[in-house]
Design a protein around this motif. Structure first.
Motif, PDB file in Angstrom:
ATOM      1  N   CYS A 281       0.855  -1.182   0.000  1.00  0.00           N
ATOM      2  CA  CYS A 281       0.000   0.000   0.000  1.00  0.00           C
ATOM      3  C   CYS A 281       0.892   1.234   0.000  1.00  0.00           C
ATOM      4  O   CYS A 281       1.931   1.265   0.660  1.00  0.00           O
TER       5      CYS A 281
ATOM      6  N   SER B 247      -1.077   7.254   0.123  1.00  0.00           N
ATOM      7  CA  SER B 247      -2.493   6.953  -0.082  1.00  0.00           C
ATOM      8  C   SER B 247      -2.749   5.528   0.411  1.00  0.00           C
ATOM      9  O   SER B 247      -2.737   4.585  -0.386  1.00  0.00           O
TER      10      SER B 247
ATOM     11  N   ASP C  51      -4.620   2.808  -1.492  1.00  0.00           N
ATOM     12  CA  ASP C  51      -4.108   2.446  -2.816  1.00  0.00           C
ATOM     13  C   ASP C  51      -3.153   1.262  -2.656  1.00  0.00           C
ATOM     14  O   ASP C  51      -1.970   1.433  -2.392  1.00  0.00           O
TER      15      ASP C  51
ATOM     16  N   HIS D 188      -1.830  -2.791  -3.999  1.00  0.00           N
ATOM     17  CA  HIS D 188      -1.693  -3.693  -5.130  1.00  0.00           C
ATOM     18  C   HIS D 188      -0.814  -4.867  -4.719  1.00  0.00           C
ATOM     19  O   HIS D 188      -0.108  -4.802  -3.724  1.00  0.00           O
TER      20      HIS D 188
END
Length: 70
Positions: free
Chosen positions: A9, A13, A16, A18
């Motif tokens: 992360c 942010s 956000d 992935h």
């Protein structure tokens, strides 16, 4: 080959996130046991990527693609 797939992360942010495969040929000595225990190689990889926070990781045998939006 055992792959370490990390959920990362962004520090700027936190929502956000992935998935990223963090194993490379440098990590050829990763065993399933070391992966499940947090693999010292994962800490080394994270030290090289200070803009991201490790939220989770998983171990995978063989070929597997990372997923977006984890």
């Amino acid at each position: 080959m055992i792959k370490i797939i990390a959920v990362l992360c962004s520090l700027s942010s936190p929502t956000d996130c992935h998935e990223q495969i963090v194993t490379t040929s440098d990590f050829a000595d990763v065993t399933m046991q070391s992966c499940l225990m947090g693999a010292p190689q994962l800490a080394e990889w994270m030290a090289q990527h200070p803009a991201e926070r490790l939220a989770a990781w998983r171990c995978s045998i063989g070929k597997q693609e990372a997923r977006r939006g984890a």
